[in-house]
Design a protein around this motif. Structure first.
Motif, PDB file in Angstrom:
ATOM      1  N   ALA A 290      35.063 -11.877  25.778  1.00  0.00           N
ATOM      2  CA  ALA A 290      35.756 -12.863  26.715  1.00  0.00           C
ATOM      3  C   ALA A 290      36.495 -13.936  25.591  1.00  0.00           C
ATOM      4  CB  ALA A 290      34.845 -13.448  27.920  1.00  0.00           C
ATOM      5  N   TYR A 291      35.860 -14.143  24.564  1.00  0.00           N
ATOM      6  CA  TYR A 291      36.256 -15.093  23.614  1.00  0.00           C
ATOM      7  C   TYR A 291      37.828 -14.636  23.135  1.00  0.00           C
ATOM      8  CZ  TYR A 291      36.951 -17.583  19.376  1.00  0.00           C
ATOM      9  OH  TYR A 291      37.855 -18.462  18.233  1.00  0.00           O
ATOM     10  N   ALA A 292      37.917 -13.466  22.859  1.00  0.00           N
ATOM     11  CA  ALA A 292      39.334 -12.921  22.490  1.00  0.00           C
ATOM     12  C   ALA A 292      40.118 -13.066  23.559  1.00  0.00           C
ATOM     13  CB  ALA A 292      39.035 -11.752  21.932  1.00  0.00           C
ATOM     14  N   ASP A 293      39.754 -12.616  24.898  1.00  0.00           N
ATOM     15  CA  ASP A 293      40.618 -12.735  26.118  1.00  0.00           C
ATOM     16  C   ASP A 293      41.079 -13.908  26.450  1.00  0.00           C
ATOM     17  OD1 ASP A 293      40.485  -9.660  26.047  1.00  0.00           O
ATOM     18  OD2 ASP A 293      38.779  -9.906  27.586  1.00  0.00           O
ATOM     19  N   ILE A 294      40.279 -14.834  26.365  1.00  0.00           N
ATOM     20  CA  ILE A 294      40.645 -16.322  27.110  1.00  0.00           C
ATOM     21  C   ILE A 294      41.503 -17.017  26.089  1.00  0.00           C
ATOM     22  CG2 ILE A 294      38.399 -17.563  26.301  1.00  0.00           C
ATOM     23  CD1 ILE A 294      38.553 -18.711  28.991  1.00  0.00           C
ATOM     24  N   ASN A 295      41.122 -16.818  24.498  1.00  0.00           N
ATOM     25  CA  ASN A 295      42.172 -17.639  23.849  1.00  0.00           C
ATOM     26  C   ASN A 295      43.468 -17.118  23.528  1.00  0.00           C
ATOM     27  OD1 ASN A 295      40.511 -20.088  22.873  1.00  0.00           O
ATOM     28  ND2 ASN A 295      38.774 -18.517  21.950  1.00  0.00           N
ATOM     29  N   ASP A 296      43.331 -15.604  23.959  1.00  0.00           N
ATOM     30  CA  ASP A 296      44.814 -15.089  23.857  1.00  0.00           C
ATOM     31  C   ASP A 296      45.490 -15.484  25.010  1.00  0.00           C
ATOM     32  OD1 ASP A 296      46.641 -12.927  23.113  1.00  0.00           O
ATOM     33  OD2 ASP A 296      46.144 -12.065  25.045  1.00  0.00           O
ATOM     34  N   GLN A 297      45.007 -15.580  26.242  1.00  0.00           N
ATOM     35  CA  GLN A 297      45.671 -16.200  27.228  1.00  0.00           C
ATOM     36  C   GLN A 297      46.122 -17.524  27.411  1.00  0.00           C
ATOM     37  OE1 GLN A 297      46.656 -14.130  30.001  1.00  0.00           O
ATOM     38  NE2 GLN A 297      45.992 -12.485  28.822  1.00  0.00           N
ATOM     39  N   ILE A 298      45.511 -18.306  26.624  1.00  0.00           N
ATOM     40  CA  ILE A 298      45.846 -19.755  26.323  1.00  0.00           C
ATOM     41  C   ILE A 298      46.538 -20.113  25.137  1.00  0.00           C
ATOM     42  CG2 ILE A 298      43.894 -20.669  27.705  1.00  0.00           C
ATOM     43  CD1 ILE A 298      42.569 -21.375  25.173  1.00  0.00           C
ATOM     44  N   GLY A 299      46.774 -18.974  24.497  1.00  0.00           N
ATOM     45  CA  GLY A 299      47.643 -19.032  23.209  1.00  0.00           C
ATOM     46  C   GLY A 299      46.793 -19.947  21.902  1.00  0.00           C
ATOM     47  N   ALA A 300      45.624 -19.709  22.222  1.00  0.00           N
ATOM     48  CA  ALA A 300      44.952 -20.202  20.830  1.00  0.00           C
ATOM     49  C   ALA A 300      44.797 -19.231  19.841  1.00  0.00           C
ATOM     50  CB  ALA A 300      43.558 -20.556  21.579  1.00  0.00           C
ATOM     51  N   VAL A 301      44.894 -19.669  18.349  1.00  0.00           N
ATOM     52  CA  VAL A 301      44.657 -18.939  17.367  1.00  0.00           C
ATOM     53  C   VAL A 301      43.466 -19.190  16.813  1.00  0.00           C
ATOM     54  CG1 VAL A 301      45.889 -18.565  14.926  1.00  0.00           C
ATOM     55  CG2 VAL A 301      47.011 -19.044  16.652  1.00  0.00           C
ATOM     56  N   ASP A 302      42.559 -18.031  16.472  1.00  0.00           N
ATOM     57  CA  ASP A 302      41.193 -18.246  15.956  1.00  0.00           C
ATOM     58  C   ASP A 302      41.303 -18.731  14.410  1.00  0.00           C
ATOM     59  OD1 ASP A 302      38.349 -17.340  15.979  1.00  0.00           O
ATOM     60  OD2 ASP A 302      39.010 -16.241  14.451  1.00  0.00           O
ATOM     61  N   ASN A 303      40.390 -19.574  14.269  1.00  0.00           N
ATOM     62  CA  ASN A 303      40.092 -20.192  13.042  1.00  0.00           C
ATOM     63  C   ASN A 303      39.183 -19.266  12.178  1.00  0.00           C
ATOM     64  OD1 ASN A 303      41.322 -22.501  11.474  1.00  0.00           O
ATOM     65  ND2 ASN A 303      38.944 -23.023  11.426  1.00  0.00           N
ATOM     66  N   GLY A 304      38.911 -18.106  12.570  1.00  0.00           N
ATOM     67  CA  GLY A 304      37.977 -17.399  11.723  1.00  0.00           C
ATOM     68  C   GLY A 304      36.411 -17.809  11.729  1.00  0.00           C
ATOM     69  N   ASP A 305      36.028 -18.735  12.535  1.00  0.00           N
ATOM     70  CA  ASP A 305      34.754 -19.367  12.584  1.00  0.00           C
ATOM     71  C   ASP A 305      34.095 -19.704  13.970  1.00  0.00           C
ATOM     72  OD1 ASP A 305      36.267 -21.569  13.126  1.00  0.00           O
ATOM     73  OD2 ASP A 305      35.347 -22.823  11.437  1.00  0.00           O
ATOM     74  N   GLY A 306      34.875 -19.003  14.849  1.00  0.00           N
ATOM     75  CA  GLY A 306      34.329 -19.230  16.301  1.00  0.00           C
ATOM     76  C   GLY A 306      35.098 -20.239  16.949  1.00  0.00           C
ATOM     77  N   SER A 307      36.151 -20.813  16.261  1.00  0.00           N
ATOM     78  CA  SER A 307      36.854 -21.833  16.857  1.00  0.00           C
ATOM     79  C   SER A 307      38.453 -21.390  16.940  1.00  0.00           C
ATOM     80  CB  SER A 307      36.751 -23.297  16.045  1.00  0.00           C
ATOM     81  OG  SER A 307      37.141 -23.120  14.817  1.00  0.00           O
ATOM     82  N   ALA A 308      39.182 -22.205  17.756  1.00  0.00           N
ATOM     83  CA  ALA A 308      40.466 -21.382  17.988  1.00  0.00           C
ATOM     84  C   ALA A 308      41.400 -22.802  18.306  1.00  0.00           C
ATOM     85  CB  ALA A 308      40.672 -20.575  18.939  1.00  0.00           C
TER      86      ALA A 308
END
Length: 392
Positions: A290-308
């Motif tokens: 869900a982390y990948a899905d939700i941040n994809d939908q809001i356009g957030a870019v993963d920082n590689g450490d569980g934050s976007a």
């Protein structure tokens, strides 16, 4: 503090993963993200002094309450005491755990977190009763080590007789510079280490509360005098709008319940999923998929450490995130779920509040959610209630 450091602090904090109106007691809550021996330190110490000497309480139709303080939105804590005479502590009230602990006088000075905070000294309390059982409490990847003792515990002058708690002799580094000395767990006894009866259960059993419940109002952008409220034994309808929506607790351990669905941008993120309401988690922890899905939908870019992170200029155009709970839709807008962080050069970044922890397959609705929605934790009826919190 730079962007990465802020993220590390937040993730560590996340790991520490018709009603009667008579005699409701309110506890001062102080949100704060980081702590140094500067102005923040003074605020933390003054909260204890105010509790001891100023007696800033008011009695009204919803009971008595104390003056609240606010620094930032990452952690909420208040004042309690142990022993006779009273020894005061700043303590974090956590619905995601069930034990009470504070640093012990027997915690060595080499432990920096102990050295920085108030410590309990059993020899100074005439109401102390020895126990001595050794226990370890795990919080994510960290542990607090110590032994059990029994004494009288108070918050807002509500006495809890014969309360067993842990004297910590080893406190993890995440508590270094924290504005609170320990943790007051408010979850169910089934997850209490050592099968210790939690303070809230003893409050109820000893007849200290008008009703067997607590409620939280966590103000997200308050002034120094408006930080939030923890109400023992009652509900304040002036702190929310509309009606409370209740759902049953599905597992009596954490405050766990079923969420019918979560969606954003007309994309379903989960159906009939399990969630817990946790005041000890600053963000919203989601399963990794869900982390990948939700941040994809809001356009957030993963920082590689569980934050976007998102482009701050695009924040107003981001979609809402909708939680269907008990037949009611609870909506987080971008201004709710995007956190602004500033680095040492005063550069501002916009961080998504949705993060993940490996091994968790349920949603943890932390302070980002509870700050938007007034939350009732009803032990008497084994249910949890939500309503939109007032913002003024």
């Amino acid at each position: 503090m730079n962007k990465l450091s802020y993220v590390v602090v937040i993730v560590v904090l996340a790991c520490l993963v018709s009603h009667s109106w008579a005699e409701i007691s309110r506890v001062p809550l102080i949100p704060q993200a980081n702590f140094t021996r500067t102005k923040s330190n003074v605020k933390a110490e003054k909260s204890i002094l105010a509790s001891k000497y100023l007696k800033e309480t008011t009695t009204g139709p919803t009971g008595r309450y104390l003056v609240l303080h606010n620094y930032q939105n990452a952690a909420y804590y208040g004042v309690m005491s142990i022993g006779k005479p009273k020894k005061y502590f700043n303590i974090r009230f956590d619905t995601g755990s069930a034990n009470l602990w504070v640093p012990s006088i027997n915690c060595p000075s080499t432990n920096v977190a102990c050295r920085q905070h108030a410590k309990y000294d059993s020899s100074a309390s005439s109401s102390y009763v020895a126990n001595g059982e050794n226990i370890t409490i795990d919080y994510g990847t960290e542990s607090v080590v110590g032994y059990l003792s029994t004494d009288i515990v108070r918050t807002n002058n509500i006495p809890i007789r014969s309360q067993t708690f842990m004297e910590a002799t080893s406190v993890p580094s995440s508590f270094i510079n924290a504005p609170y000395a320990g943790i007051w767990g408010l979850a169910f006894q089934s997850i209490a280490v050592g099968n210790v009866t939690p303070p809230l259960d003893n409050m109820i059993a000893q007849g200290q509360l008008s009703e067997p419940l607590i409620s939280f109002y966590l103000k997200r952008d308050g002034t120094d005098l408006k930080g939030g409220e923890l109400i023992f034994g009652g509900i304040d309808s002036t702190l929310y709008t509309g009606s409370l929506t209740y759902v049953p607790v599905s597992v009596e351990g954490y405050w766990q319940f079923e969420v019918t669905s979560i969606d954003t941008n007309d994309v379903n993120l989960c159906s009939d999923c399990q969630a817990i309401a946790d005041t000890g988690t600053p963000l919203i922890v989601v399963p990794q998929a869900a982390y990948a899905d939700i941040n994809d939908q809001i356009g957030a870019v993963d920082n590689g450490d569980g934050s976007a992170f998102v482009d701050c200029d695009q924040q107003s155009s981001l979609p809402d995130v909708n939680f269907s709970i008990g037949g009611t839709t609870f909506t987080l807008t971008p201004s709710d779920y995007i956190v602004e962080v500033t680095d040492d050069d005063d550069n501002v970044y916009c961080m998504s509040s949705f993060t993940y922890l490996a091994g968790y397959d349920f949603w943890i609705l932390g302070d980002v959610f509870i700050g938007k929605f007034y939350t009732v934790f009803d032990k008497g009826n084994s249910q949890i209630g939500f309503a939109p919190a007032v913002t003024s």
